[in-house]
Motif scaffolding. Structure first.
Motif, PDB file in Angstrom:
ATOM      1  N   PHE A  72       1.015  -1.570  -0.217  1.00 31.67           N
ATOM      2  CA  PHE A  72      -0.052   0.126   0.196  1.00 31.67           C
ATOM      3  C   PHE A  72       1.098   1.059   0.127  1.00 31.67           C
ATOM      4  O   PHE A  72       2.394   1.106   0.571  1.00 31.67           O
ATOM      5  CB  PHE A  72      -0.848   0.081   1.332  1.00 31.67           C
ATOM      6  N   ASP A  73       0.562   2.280  -0.900  1.00 27.70           N
ATOM      7  CA  ASP A  73       0.901   3.215  -0.405  1.00 27.70           C
ATOM      8  C   ASP A  73       0.216   4.654   0.585  1.00 27.70           C
ATOM      9  O   ASP A  73      -1.240   4.287   0.129  1.00 27.70           O
ATOM     10  CB  ASP A  73       1.062   3.998  -2.025  1.00 27.70           C
ATOM     11  N   ARG A  74       0.697   4.895   1.310  1.00 32.29           N
ATOM     12  CA  ARG A  74       0.105   5.800   2.102  1.00 32.29           C
ATOM     13  C   ARG A  74       0.130   6.792   2.672  1.00 32.29           C
ATOM     14  O   ARG A  74       0.672   7.788   3.261  1.00 32.29           O
ATOM     15  CB  ARG A  74       0.091   4.898   4.323  1.00 32.29           C
ATOM     16  N   SER A  75       1.409   7.084   1.343  1.00 30.25           N
ATOM     17  CA  SER A  75       1.927   8.853   1.554  1.00 30.25           C
ATOM     18  C   SER A  75       1.765  10.573   0.941  1.00 30.25           C
ATOM     19  O   SER A  75       2.003  11.603   1.365  1.00 30.25           O
ATOM     20  CB  SER A  75       3.250   8.913   0.141  1.00 30.25           C
ATOM     21  N   ALA A  76       0.090   9.720   0.445  1.00 25.73           N
ATOM     22  CA  ALA A  76      -1.178  11.163   0.715  1.00 25.73           C
ATOM     23  C   ALA A  76      -1.695  11.345   2.716  1.00 25.73           C
ATOM     24  O   ALA A  76      -2.355  12.613   2.534  1.00 25.73           O
ATOM     25  CB  ALA A  76      -1.945  10.412   0.090  1.00 25.73           C
ATOM     26  N   LEU A  97      -5.902  -7.216  17.152  1.00 22.38           N
ATOM     27  CA  LEU A  97      -4.912  -9.035  16.659  1.00 22.38           C
ATOM     28  C   LEU A  97      -3.973  -8.513  16.007  1.00 22.38           C
ATOM     29  O   LEU A  97      -2.377  -9.060  15.922  1.00 22.38           O
ATOM     30  CB  LEU A  97      -5.923  -9.340  15.574  1.00 22.38           C
ATOM     31  N   LEU A  98      -3.904  -7.349  14.561  1.00 22.96           N
ATOM     32  CA  LEU A  98      -2.668  -7.132  13.935  1.00 22.96           C
ATOM     33  C   LEU A  98      -1.389  -6.452  15.023  1.00 22.96           C
ATOM     34  O   LEU A  98      -0.055  -7.253  15.157  1.00 22.96           O
ATOM     35  CB  LEU A  98      -3.404  -6.214  12.701  1.00 22.96           C
ATOM     36  N   VAL A 143      -3.134  -1.337   8.737  1.00 19.08           N
ATOM     37  CA  VAL A 143      -3.161  -0.634   7.456  1.00 19.08           C
ATOM     38  C   VAL A 143      -4.515   0.022   7.484  1.00 19.08           C
ATOM     39  O   VAL A 143      -4.873   1.446   6.936  1.00 19.08           O
ATOM     40  CB  VAL A 143      -2.494  -0.904   6.038  1.00 19.08           C
ATOM     41  N   ILE A 144      -5.528  -1.022   7.827  1.00 13.24           N
ATOM     42  CA  ILE A 144      -7.100  -0.316   7.803  1.00 13.24           C
ATOM     43  C   ILE A 144      -7.579  -1.021   8.683  1.00 13.24           C
ATOM     44  O   ILE A 144      -7.382  -2.770   9.157  1.00 13.24           O
ATOM     45  CB  ILE A 144      -7.962  -1.195   6.291  1.00 13.24           C
ATOM     46  N   ASP A 145      -8.407  -0.960   9.210  1.00 12.59           N
ATOM     47  CA  ASP A 145      -8.902  -1.339  11.077  1.00 12.59           C
ATOM     48  C   ASP A 145     -10.219  -1.747  10.365  1.00 12.59           C
ATOM     49  O   ASP A 145     -11.509  -1.157  10.021  1.00 12.59           O
ATOM     50  CB  ASP A 145      -8.743  -0.250  11.880  1.00 12.59           C
ATOM     51  N   ASN A 175      -7.656 -18.152   2.493  1.00 15.39           N
ATOM     52  CA  ASN A 175      -6.538 -17.555   2.225  1.00 15.39           C
ATOM     53  C   ASN A 175      -6.577 -15.792   2.192  1.00 15.39           C
ATOM     54  O   ASN A 175      -5.712 -15.434   1.996  1.00 15.39           O
ATOM     55  CB  ASN A 175      -5.699 -17.441   1.346  1.00 15.39           C
ATOM     56  N   THR A 176      -8.115 -15.794   1.712  1.00 15.14           N
ATOM     57  CA  THR A 176      -7.926 -13.818   1.100  1.00 15.14           C
ATOM     58  C   THR A 176      -8.301 -12.879   2.113  1.00 15.14           C
ATOM     59  O   THR A 176      -7.268 -12.476   2.934  1.00 15.14           O
ATOM     60  CB  THR A 176      -9.623 -13.546  -0.414  1.00 15.14           C
ATOM     61  N   PRO A 177      -8.471 -13.459   3.517  1.00 13.49           N
ATOM     62  CA  PRO A 177      -8.438 -13.270   4.537  1.00 13.49           C
ATOM     63  C   PRO A 177      -7.603 -13.247   5.192  1.00 13.49           C
ATOM     64  O   PRO A 177      -6.718 -12.177   6.128  1.00 13.49           O
ATOM     65  CB  PRO A 177      -9.512 -13.457   5.524  1.00 13.49           C
ATOM     66  N   ARG A 178      -6.495 -13.920   5.057  1.00 16.00           N
ATOM     67  CA  ARG A 178      -5.347 -14.439   5.459  1.00 16.00           C
ATOM     68  C   ARG A 178      -3.674 -13.558   5.223  1.00 16.00           C
ATOM     69  O   ARG A 178      -4.102 -12.943   5.361  1.00 16.00           O
ATOM     70  CB  ARG A 178      -5.110 -15.934   5.064  1.00 16.00           C
ATOM     71  N   VAL A 179      -4.686 -13.043   3.214  1.00 14.20           N
ATOM     72  CA  VAL A 179      -3.487 -12.880   2.725  1.00 14.20           C
ATOM     73  C   VAL A 179      -3.409 -10.726   3.682  1.00 14.20           C
ATOM     74  O   VAL A 179      -2.898 -10.344   3.139  1.00 14.20           O
ATOM     75  CB  VAL A 179      -3.375 -12.186   1.113  1.00 14.20           C
ATOM     76  N   LEU A 180      -4.895 -10.665   3.059  1.00  6.66           N
ATOM     77  CA  LEU A 180      -5.465  -9.258   4.304  1.00  6.66           C
ATOM     78  C   LEU A 180      -4.825  -8.940   5.449  1.00  6.66           C
ATOM     79  O   LEU A 180      -4.105  -8.162   5.329  1.00  6.66           O
ATOM     80  CB  LEU A 180      -6.834  -8.968   3.936  1.00  6.66           C
ATOM     81  N   GLU A 181      -4.642 -10.151   6.146  1.00  9.12           N
ATOM     82  CA  GLU A 181      -4.627  -9.754   7.949  1.00  9.12           C
ATOM     83  C   GLU A 181      -2.832  -9.545   7.713  1.00  9.12           C
ATOM     84  O   GLU A 181      -2.201  -8.177   8.473  1.00  9.12           O
ATOM     85  CB  GLU A 181      -4.803 -10.711   8.456  1.00  9.12           C
ATOM     86  N   LEU A 182      -1.787 -10.197   6.543  1.00  8.36           N
ATOM     87  CA  LEU A 182      -0.383 -10.297   6.776  1.00  8.36           C
ATOM     88  C   LEU A 182      -0.295  -8.742   5.724  1.00  8.36           C
ATOM     89  O   LEU A 182       1.072  -8.413   6.368  1.00  8.36           O
ATOM     90  CB  LEU A 182       0.044 -11.281   6.163  1.00  8.36           C
ATOM     91  N   SER A 183      -1.227  -8.795   5.246  1.00 12.36           N
ATOM     92  CA  SER A 183      -1.490  -6.997   4.762  1.00 12.36           C
ATOM     93  C   SER A 183      -1.225  -5.741   5.422  1.00 12.36           C
ATOM     94  O   SER A 183      -1.287  -4.395   4.746  1.00 12.36           O
ATOM     95  CB  SER A 183      -1.666  -6.934   3.511  1.00 12.36           C
ATOM     96  N   GLY A 184      -1.738  -6.579   7.029  1.00  9.70           N
ATOM     97  CA  GLY A 184      -2.527  -4.889   7.827  1.00  9.70           C
ATOM     98  C   GLY A 184      -3.891  -4.525   7.798  1.00  9.70           C
ATOM     99  O   GLY A 184      -4.065  -3.588   8.091  1.00  9.70           O
TER     100      GLY A 184
END
Length: 486
Positions: free
Chosen positions: A102-106, A159-160, A168-170, A144-153
């Motif tokens: 993710f790009d959070r520079s904004a 939990l994270l 990144v997103i709560d 595995n989709t929620p797994r990838v999301l959680e590993l991505s923040g």
């Protein structure tokens, strides 16, 4: 859905216009006719189109099998192979996605933007990033989709943070609302009669039976060209449309009934109310199916872990399966460490934790035993006092399945999950517990969509295969439309 399949030779004429081939198996024994006549004698329809979306009673089972080649038709043959020569398609095997970038520079006032994915080759020799030109589309399935999301923040911040993942997103509902069909399989001994052959010898590895099946397959016939379901039916429960049944539903849904711990999992009050209202409307209808029944010509019973139970060694069998259409029990799946290790994930399905699920499935087992198996012509083909696998409570033991409490205990022990996981990144308003919007876009960021069964908020009564194809066609259309607007 009709954009995904095509079925040419059907009793209702050509159906669908998609790449996936669908056909109906030739009826080579008398079992299918017997099933339909039995369901008809129970007063239910027997000729409804299973691809129409409106089904009650017995129906023909569509199979994803090519009608003439008798080979499986699936995503690989129907979608991937025709696209392999495209210059804009690259396929990497033996490669895992570690996380979405993710790009959070904004700044904090702007939504983060998904810009690509970080990957790791299976031999751990190459780690890198693939950058997205337009969007990142996640299609890893309900586990595995929620797994990838959680590993991505993306997930429950508590939990994270505990696992050391940068948030990144709560969204506390990532990985929640896990749903799956629960079913019970029950094999019953049958008479040996011409025209009512079973697959018991083949299932036991008999050499002559295997040779005969291979010979038939070479001619486009036999058990190796079909899934071999001899009968299917979408079945309602008349009891719950009665006044006594509605009062029982009041008890089950009010909490005064026997509601198991964790029956609702983590869910908003609004979603719980909507979910229960939908399921209750199905149960109170005399024509809406609340379970799917099927019959297989052979011994194919399982234990609660999904392992095939040993063949008794003698006799011939048919196996009945009763599958709950719309379970209310909801589970979860979450990472337990910031790792892709197979051990670092916890899947908790919570099957039958909602009291209504156990009771509805138990009453359907009673309907199978007390009505379906006692209705002609099926009744005359079952061995009186014959073996059942797994062993059901009997009169000799002082209890039997006519006792609802006994039946509920039986389904709790014998019930198992199908391979129909859904719901863990549900498509619904965020305030109801949603993870994606009506176009599959993940809330709280830009350029990230999900296209798999994790976004289905309430498991449908059909199997997951047709749902997955229909959903993919729908979202592909939305994506192409959106990209055309840019």
């Amino acid at each position: 859905m009709s954009s995904a399949y095509s079925a040419q030779d059907t009793p209702w004429g050509p159906l669908g216009h998609g790449p996936l081939h669908v056909s109906f198996a030739a009826e080579e024994t008398q079992w299918p006719t017997t099933w339909r006549e039995t369901i008809s004698n129970m007063g239910l329809p027997v000729s409804m189109n299973p691809l129409s979306g409106e089904v009650c009673g017995a129906h023909l089972d569509p199979e994803s099998v090519h009608p003439t080649e008798k080979l499986r038709s699936y995503a690989g043959s129907a979608y991937l192979e025709p696209a392999r020569r495209r210059s804009n398609l690259t396929i990497w095997t033996d490669t895992c996605v570690e996380k979405i970038i993710f790009d959070r520079s904004a700044g904090d006032d702007s939504d983060p933007v998904a810009t690509g994915v970080q990957y790791l080759r299976s031999d751990n020799t190459d780690r890198g990033v693939v950058t997205a030109r337009k969007e990142v589309i996640l299609s890893a399935g309900a586990i595995n989709t929620p797994r990838v999301l959680e590993l991505s923040g993306v997930g429950d911040s508590e939990l994270l943070q505990r696992l050391g993942v940068d948030v990144v997103i709560d969204n506390a509902y990532v990985g929640e609302n896990l749903q799956n069909h629960v079913y019970v399989a029950l094999a019953a001994e049958v008479m040996r009669r011409d025209g009512f052959e079973t697959l018991d010898e083949l299932l036991q590895g008999d050499a002559a039976a295997l040779a005969a099946a291979q010979d038939a397959m070479a001619r486009g016939r036999g058990p190796l060209t079909s899934v071999n379901t001899s009968g299917s039916a979408q079945m309602p429960l008349p009891f719950f449309s009665s006044e006594a049944g509605k009062q029982q539903l009041n008890r089950l849904f009010s909490g005064s009934g026997e509601k198991g711990e964790g029956g609702s999992g983590k869910a908003t009050a609004a979603f719980t109310k909507a979910h229960e209202a939908f399921v209750r409307s199905v149960l109170e209808s005399s024509t809406e199916p609340s379970a799917f029944y099927s019959m297989f010509p052979g011994h194919m019973a399982f234990d609660a872990e999904g392992n095939v139970l040993p063949h008794p060694g003698d006799g011939h069998y048919v196996t009945f399966a009763v599958q709950l259409a719309h379970p209310l029990s909801r589970g979860s799946t979450h990472i337990t460490a910031a790792s892709l290790s197979a051990a670092d994930i916890e899947v908790e399905p919570r099957y039958l934790s909602h009291a209504a699920d156990a009771e509805v499935l138990a009453r359907h087992i009673q309907q199978l035993v007390e009505r379906v198996k006692t209705t002609e012509p099926l009744a005359s083909l079952l061995v009186a006092g014959g073996k059942t696998v797994p062993a059901a409570p009997s009169h000799e033991g002082g209890q039997d399945l006519s006792d609802l409490e006994v039946a509920k205990e039986f389904v709790r022990k014998a019930g198992m999950g199908a391979h129909h996981f859904m719901g863990t990144c549900s498509q619904m308003p965020r305030e109801m517990g949603g993870v994606v919007d009506d176009k599959g876009r993940v809330y709280g960021c830009r350029n990230l969509r999900i296209c798999d069964l994790s976004i289905v908020p309430i498991v449908p009564r059909c199997g997951s295969q047709a749902t997955a194809y229909g959903l993919a066609e729908h979202l592909a259309s939305l994506i192409k439309t959106d990209l055309g607007k840019q």
